[in-house]
Write a protein that holds these residues in place. Structure first.
Motif, PDB file in Angstrom:
ATOM      1  N   ARG A  12       0.746  -1.132  -0.044  1.00 18.43           N
ATOM      2  CA  ARG A  12       0.117  -0.129   0.095  1.00 18.43           C
ATOM      3  C   ARG A  12       0.986   1.264  -0.003  1.00 18.43           C
ATOM      4  O   ARG A  12       0.249   2.345   0.219  1.00 18.43           O
ATOM      5  CB  ARG A  12      -0.892  -0.133   1.292  1.00 18.43           C
ATOM      6  N   SER A  13       2.248   1.175   0.098  1.00 19.82           N
ATOM      7  CA  SER A  13       2.841   2.101   0.024  1.00 19.82           C
ATOM      8  C   SER A  13       2.979   2.946  -1.307  1.00 19.82           C
ATOM      9  O   SER A  13       3.328   2.326  -2.304  1.00 19.82           O
ATOM     10  CB  SER A  13       4.545   1.757   0.550  1.00 19.82           C
ATOM     11  N   ASN A 105       1.182  10.729   4.778  1.00 23.59           N
ATOM     12  CA  ASN A 105       1.471   9.383   4.763  1.00 23.59           C
ATOM     13  C   ASN A 105       1.365   8.631   6.209  1.00 23.59           C
ATOM     14  O   ASN A 105       0.891   9.555   7.163  1.00 23.59           O
ATOM     15  CB  ASN A 105       2.925   9.241   4.140  1.00 23.59           C
ATOM     16  N   LEU A 106       1.316   7.486   6.383  1.00 18.99           N
ATOM     17  CA  LEU A 106       1.010   6.885   7.591  1.00 18.99           C
ATOM     18  C   LEU A 106       1.754   7.497   8.553  1.00 18.99           C
ATOM     19  O   LEU A 106       1.073   7.639   9.765  1.00 18.99           O
ATOM     20  CB  LEU A 106       1.036   5.216   7.312  1.00 18.99           C
ATOM     21  N   VAL A 159      -4.219   9.311  -6.378  1.00 20.38           N
ATOM     22  CA  VAL A 159      -5.739   9.636  -6.594  1.00 20.38           C
ATOM     23  C   VAL A 159      -6.174   8.418  -5.798  1.00 20.38           C
ATOM     24  O   VAL A 159      -7.266   8.777  -4.924  1.00 20.38           O
ATOM     25  CB  VAL A 159      -6.095   9.292  -8.102  1.00 20.38           C
ATOM     26  N   TYR A 160      -5.584   7.207  -5.438  1.00 19.16           N
ATOM     27  CA  TYR A 160      -6.032   6.154  -4.709  1.00 19.16           C
ATOM     28  C   TYR A 160      -6.037   6.652  -3.175  1.00 19.16           C
ATOM     29  O   TYR A 160      -7.086   6.511  -2.689  1.00 19.16           O
ATOM     30  CB  TYR A 160      -5.117   5.078  -4.635  1.00 19.16           C
ATOM     31  N   ASN A 161      -4.951   7.448  -2.705  1.00 21.02           N
ATOM     32  CA  ASN A 161      -5.061   7.807  -1.410  1.00 21.02           C
ATOM     33  C   ASN A 161      -6.289   8.921  -1.143  1.00 21.02           C
ATOM     34  O   ASN A 161      -7.010   9.071  -0.179  1.00 21.02           O
ATOM     35  CB  ASN A 161      -3.667   8.508  -1.078  1.00 21.02           C
ATOM     36  N   ALA A 162      -6.283   9.630  -2.222  1.00 25.31           N
ATOM     37  CA  ALA A 162      -7.499  10.810  -2.206  1.00 25.31           C
ATOM     38  C   ALA A 162      -8.798  10.126  -2.077  1.00 25.31           C
ATOM     39  O   ALA A 162      -9.525  10.509  -0.955  1.00 25.31           O
ATOM     40  CB  ALA A 162      -7.303  11.638  -3.384  1.00 25.31           C
TER      41      ALA A 162
ATOM     42  N   SER B  98      11.652  15.490   0.738  1.00 27.26           N
ATOM     43  CA  SER B  98      10.255  14.870   0.996  1.00 27.26           C
ATOM     44  C   SER B  98      10.000  14.557   2.352  1.00 27.26           C
ATOM     45  O   SER B  98       8.955  14.539   2.718  1.00 27.26           O
ATOM     46  CB  SER B  98      10.369  13.741  -0.063  1.00 27.26           C
ATOM     47  N   ASP B  99      10.862  13.772   2.825  1.00 26.95           N
ATOM     48  CA  ASP B  99      10.651  13.439   4.138  1.00 26.95           C
ATOM     49  C   ASP B  99      10.678  14.320   5.508  1.00 26.95           C
ATOM     50  O   ASP B  99      10.260  13.996   6.480  1.00 26.95           O
ATOM     51  CB  ASP B  99      11.679  12.227   4.663  1.00 26.95           C
ATOM     52  N   ILE B 100      11.258  15.351   5.270  1.00 30.83           N
ATOM     53  CA  ILE B 100      11.557  16.460   6.612  1.00 30.83           C
ATOM     54  C   ILE B 100      10.742  17.718   6.079  1.00 30.83           C
ATOM     55  O   ILE B 100       9.839  18.127   6.771  1.00 30.83           O
ATOM     56  CB  ILE B 100      13.120  16.541   6.737  1.00 30.83           C
TER      57      ILE B 100
END
Lengths: 200, 200
Positions: A12-13, A105-106, A159-162, B98-100
């Protein structure tokens, strides 16, 4: 074991998904290695994806992996040759990869806690307003004109996340139309989370 | 008015700062245009930086601008020639970019509200643990060996933010040593927020 590339991945990432799309689009064989607790030892950032080459070189960060894959495997290029067109494709990637995805993100949502649904929808919505404008200007059949580019590998997971977080996609007809075309293509179907070995 | 590049910028924006460093390092003349309310019309994402070329082409997103600048102005390259070394430099950039940075930028912190100090320090700290490990492995005088790369343009603004939000930098001796060397270099001094036309 094979001499294939090995992709440390999680079904799922979003960032793993981008890399799967690029590898599948270019017909590069790879062995997916689902994320495990021991994974963190190999990747100091503790996040997927990372790509392991047969000689032992390990590359992390999806944007760096995608640029490398396009440099090493020039078939079906994912960036245009013209520098300004490349820049436009990269700016669409960065809009998703820096301004939208990292904030929903998670890791971040788990920290946000009980308001995470509202949080995710808020920031995806903000980003999609800018993205819709970019795609109206630069898009065609796909994100940049009528050829598949790196930007398309970023779009589909976002788009999947949206949808997952309840964003009203009817506000974004251009994003929606491009995504609908992309998900019908074979390399995108093969990269979908639902068909990964570690899908739950 | 000149025929110079024009950089839409904001003195304290990390992403603008990265681009200033690259332009100054390569001795590319540019006119800084501080962010104004009308700016949003030119940039659908409403954020600095964007780089305007004399022929009217406008490029947004610092990562896309930086890659373009390195492609168009090959003097003093900011990416190594070897694809895997390029990938490593890009992965350091992405870790910061991106991560910070996106998780502790003002847009997000304003939304977080009163716990923003704790929020920013938490996510910078998490990111710096991974970054310190990357720089132990790949760094030298600078982020990647002993040559200035794009990664250095990302590092300095991020360390400034870390200090601003109270991160205990004594935990990160390698990041600190590299940053201390970079801020003494002329192109980095010229790019510092404190000497920009719109500094407050």
């Amino acid at each position: 074991m094979t001499d294939n590339l090995k992709l440390y991945t999680y079904w799922r990432s979003s960032c793993s998904w981008r890399v799967r799309i690029a590898l599948n689009y270019k017909d590069i064989p790879f062995d997916p290695i689902p994320k495990t607790p021991e994974y963190k030892e190999k990747n100091p950032n503790g996040v997927v994806p990372s790509l392991l080459f047969p000689d032992g070189k390990l590359v992390i960060q999806s944007s760096a992996i995608l640029e490398l894959v396009d440099e090493l495997y020039p078939q079906k290029p994912l960036l245009p040759k013209d520098p300004f067109k490349r820049a436009t494709v990269r700016s669409i990637c960065a809009l998703i990869g820096s301004d939208i995805q990292p904030i929903q993100n998670l890791r971040v949502l788990n920290y946000v806690g009980e308001t995470k649904q509202e949080w995710a929808a808020h920031f995806i919505d903000l980003g999609f307003q800018a993205l819709e404008a970019m795609l109206i200007k630069h898009g065609g059949k796909y994100c940049f004109g009528d050829e598949i580019t790196l930007a398309d590998a970023y779009l589909v997971p976002q788009v999947y996340n949206a949808k997952r977080w309840g964003v009203d996609m009817s506000k974004y007809p251009v994003i929606t139309a491009i995504n609908d075309r992309l998900v019908e293509l074979e390399p995108f179907k093969k990269s979908d989370p639902s068909v990964q070995v570690d899908a739950q």
